[in-house]
Motif scaffolding. Structure first.
Motif, PDB file in Angstrom:
ATOM      1  N   SER A 122     -55.264 -21.018  -6.909  1.00 16.58           N
ATOM      2  CA  SER A 122     -55.446 -22.457  -7.128  1.00 16.58           C
ATOM      3  C   SER A 122     -54.484 -23.002  -8.170  1.00 16.58           C
ATOM      4  N   ALA A 123     -53.909 -22.107  -8.968  1.00 20.80           N
ATOM      5  CA  ALA A 123     -53.042 -22.560 -10.053  1.00 20.80           C
ATOM      6  C   ALA A 123     -51.838 -21.637 -10.188  1.00 20.80           C
ATOM      7  N   THR A 124     -50.817 -22.137 -10.810  1.00 22.14           N
ATOM      8  CA  THR A 124     -49.641 -21.330 -11.082  1.00 22.14           C
ATOM      9  C   THR A 124     -49.989 -20.229 -12.075  1.00 22.14           C
ATOM     10  N   ALA A 125     -49.494 -19.042 -11.803  1.00 26.50           N
ATOM     11  CA  ALA A 125     -49.807 -17.896 -12.659  1.00 26.50           C
ATOM     12  C   ALA A 125     -48.538 -17.385 -13.322  1.00 26.50           C
ATOM     13  N   THR A 126     -48.697 -16.831 -14.518  1.00 24.30           N
ATOM     14  CA  THR A 126     -47.572 -16.226 -15.229  1.00 24.30           C
ATOM     15  C   THR A 126     -47.548 -14.731 -14.953  1.00 24.30           C
ATOM     16  N   ILE A 127     -46.378 -14.239 -14.574  1.00 19.51           N
ATOM     17  CA  ILE A 127     -46.208 -12.831 -14.249  1.00 19.51           C
ATOM     18  C   ILE A 127     -45.301 -12.199 -15.300  1.00 19.51           C
ATOM     19  N   SER A 128     -45.779 -11.138 -15.949  1.00 20.34           N
ATOM     20  CA  SER A 128     -44.948 -10.450 -16.940  1.00 20.34           C
ATOM     21  C   SER A 128     -43.819  -9.703 -16.251  1.00 20.34           C
ATOM     22  N   SER A 129     -42.718  -9.597 -16.934  1.00 21.49           N
ATOM     23  CA  SER A 129     -41.563  -8.890 -16.400  1.00 21.49           C
ATOM     24  C   SER A 129     -41.893  -7.432 -16.107  1.00 21.49           C
ATOM     25  N   ALA A 130     -41.379  -6.951 -14.963  1.00 22.54           N
ATOM     26  CA  ALA A 130     -41.470  -5.537 -14.582  1.00 22.54           C
ATOM     27  C   ALA A 130     -42.893  -5.008 -14.558  1.00 22.54           C
ATOM     28  N   THR A 131     -43.845  -5.880 -14.267  1.00 22.17           N
ATOM     29  CA  THR A 131     -45.259  -5.484 -14.267  1.00 22.17           C
ATOM     30  C   THR A 131     -45.910  -5.900 -12.948  1.00 22.17           C
ATOM     31  N   TYR A 132     -46.459  -4.942 -12.237  1.00 22.75           N
ATOM     32  CA  TYR A 132     -47.170  -5.258 -11.003  1.00 22.75           C
ATOM     33  C   TYR A 132     -48.446  -6.006 -11.372  1.00 22.75           C
ATOM     34  N   THR A 133     -48.549  -7.236 -10.908  1.00 21.03           N
ATOM     35  CA  THR A 133     -49.650  -8.095 -11.332  1.00 21.03           C
ATOM     36  C   THR A 133     -50.448  -8.570 -10.126  1.00 21.03           C
ATOM     37  N   LYS A 134     -51.757  -8.359 -10.188  1.00 25.23           N
ATOM     38  CA  LYS A 134     -52.601  -8.800  -9.076  1.00 25.23           C
ATOM     39  C   LYS A 134     -52.690 -10.316  -9.059  1.00 25.23           C
ATOM     40  N   VAL A 135     -52.538 -10.883  -7.878  1.00 27.03           N
ATOM     41  CA  VAL A 135     -52.596 -12.325  -7.727  1.00 27.03           C
ATOM     42  C   VAL A 135     -54.057 -12.768  -7.657  1.00 27.03           C
ATOM     43  N   ILE A 136     -54.389 -13.771  -8.454  1.00 26.82           N
ATOM     44  CA  ILE A 136     -55.750 -14.309  -8.451  1.00 26.82           C
ATOM     45  C   ILE A 136     -55.864 -15.282  -7.287  1.00 26.82           C
ATOM     46  N   SER A 169     -38.949  -0.136 -11.050  1.00 30.83           N
ATOM     47  CA  SER A 169     -38.995  -0.627  -9.669  1.00 30.83           C
ATOM     48  C   SER A 169     -39.885   0.280  -8.822  1.00 30.83           C
ATOM     49  N   PRO A 170     -40.124  -0.080  -7.557  1.00 39.06           N
ATOM     50  CA  PRO A 170     -40.965   0.775  -6.701  1.00 39.06           C
ATOM     51  C   PRO A 170     -40.465   2.211  -6.594  1.00 39.06           C
ATOM     52  N   ARG A 171     -39.176   2.437  -6.739  1.00 38.71           N
ATOM     53  CA  ARG A 171     -38.653   3.806  -6.668  1.00 38.71           C
ATOM     54  C   ARG A 171     -38.498   4.439  -8.050  1.00 38.71           C
ATOM     55  N   GLY A 172     -38.948   3.751  -9.060  1.00 40.19           N
ATOM     56  CA  GLY A 172     -38.778   4.232 -10.416  1.00 40.19           C
ATOM     57  C   GLY A 172     -39.885   5.187 -10.864  1.00 40.19           C
ATOM     58  N   SER A 173     -39.765   5.630 -12.081  1.00 40.79           N
ATOM     59  CA  SER A 173     -40.699   6.634 -12.613  1.00 40.79           C
ATOM     60  C   SER A 173     -41.749   6.024 -13.540  1.00 40.79           C
ATOM     61  N   ILE A 174     -41.693   4.717 -13.714  1.00 38.89           N
ATOM     62  CA  ILE A 174     -42.652   4.041 -14.594  1.00 38.89           C
ATOM     63  C   ILE A 174     -43.289   2.878 -13.835  1.00 38.89           C
ATOM     64  N   THR A 175     -44.593   2.771 -13.917  1.00 39.53           N
ATOM     65  CA  THR A 175     -45.286   1.630 -13.316  1.00 39.53           C
ATOM     66  C   THR A 175     -46.133   0.949 -14.372  1.00 39.53           C
ATOM     67  N   LEU A 176     -45.821  -0.329 -14.616  1.00 39.45           N
ATOM     68  CA  LEU A 176     -46.660  -1.157 -15.467  1.00 39.45           C
ATOM     69  C   LEU A 176     -47.502  -2.041 -14.557  1.00 39.45           C
ATOM     70  N   GLN A 177     -48.737  -2.257 -14.934  1.00 41.30           N
ATOM     71  CA  GLN A 177     -49.632  -2.971 -14.029  1.00 41.30           C
ATOM     72  C   GLN A 177     -50.567  -3.891 -14.800  1.00 41.30           C
ATOM     73  N   ASN A 178     -50.966  -4.962 -14.109  1.00 38.84           N
ATOM     74  CA  ASN A 178     -51.967  -5.879 -14.660  1.00 38.84           C
ATOM     75  C   ASN A 178     -52.903  -6.240 -13.512  1.00 38.84           C
ATOM     76  N   ASP A 179     -54.170  -5.898 -13.644  1.00 35.74           N
ATOM     77  CA  ASP A 179     -55.125  -6.121 -12.559  1.00 35.74           C
ATOM     78  C   ASP A 179     -55.814  -7.483 -12.641  1.00 35.74           C
ATOM     79  N   SER A 180     -55.303  -8.335 -13.498  1.00 38.08           N
ATOM     80  CA  SER A 180     -55.849  -9.693 -13.657  1.00 38.08           C
ATOM     81  C   SER A 180     -57.359  -9.675 -13.889  1.00 38.08           C
ATOM     82  N   ASP A 181     -57.784  -8.707 -14.678  1.00 38.09           N
ATOM     83  CA  ASP A 181     -59.206  -8.565 -15.007  1.00 38.09           C
ATOM     84  C   ASP A 181     -59.467  -8.848 -16.483  1.00 38.09           C
TER      85      ASP A 181
END
Lengths: 172, 54
Positions: A43-57, B20-32
């Protein structure tokens, strides 16, 4: 005799006699389980940290025919029909600041990265990444979530151009 | 400062490909609400400690 073909309830036919072939005495029903389909977006724009896989709300639904998408807590799709699902992800960011920025949309299955759709863009361009494909889900515990990634400095993910959708393509 | 920025401060020799996806490090944020965390660290450099990232 009336045979009903319906996208939700499947094929329903009454008892009937087919001359020269066979006799169907009890009628039949094929694919009588409602086929899940959903579409959701943030519903809103989200901020994504660099090089971090972030789940979309993904807290807004266009539709969710089987109430299989959780848009309030975990933002995940957990259908209760086993089968092969056509899944679509798309994400777009505003203009990026760094050259050779890699951006990905990622489908997570049961908490782990499963498939990636990526793009590389230059300074000043939008980063549009997407992925589409078939994913098998067991109809009980399997679930899917949408993550995004960018190698640029922290960016904003546009809610307008972000979407996660899918539907049952073939039951198991 | 983000987790990525803290790691890059500790190890400036790391490059985009490492994350990156082929890299050796994964940083993650589960929006929790728990923020960014290291989901995978398979790099030859030692994994940063909590103290280093505080």
């Amino acid at each position: 005799m009336t045979t009903i073909v319906d996208g939700t309830t499947g094929i329903n036919a009454p008892a009937q006699t087919i001359t020269g072939v066979s006799t169907l005495t009890g009628g039949f029903t094929v694919g009588a389980t409602a086929a899940p389909a959903f579409s959701a977006y943030p519903s809103a724009t989200a901020t994504i940290s660099s090089a971090t896989y972030t789940k979309v709300i993904l807290n807004t639904e266009d539709f969710d025919t089987a109430s299989a998408f959780d848009s309030t807590t975990n933002y995940r799709f957990t259908p209760l029909v086993a089968g092969y699902y056509q899944i679509n992800l798309v994400a777009s960011t505003p203009q990026i600041a760094a050259a050779n920025t890699n951006s990905y949309t990622v489908i997570y299955k049961n908490g782990s990265a499963y498939k990636y759709g990526g793009t590389q863009n230059s300074t000043g361009q939008q980063a549009n990444s997407s992925w589409s494909g078939l994913v098998y889900l067991n109809g009980s515990t399997d679930y899917l979530e949408m993550y995004v990634y960018t190698s640029s400095a922290s960016i904003s993910l546009s809610s307008t151009y972000c979407n996660f959708s899918g539907f049952l393509a073939r039951s198991a | 400062m983000t987790l990525y920025e803290k790691i890059m401060t500790l190890y400036p020799q790391l490059v985009d490909e490492d994350f990156s996806p082929r890299g050796s490090i994964t940083l993650q944020n589960d929006s929790d609400g728990k923020g960014d965390y290291i989901a995978k660290w398979e790099h030859t450099l030692p994994r940063p400690t909590d103290e280093q990232l505080a």
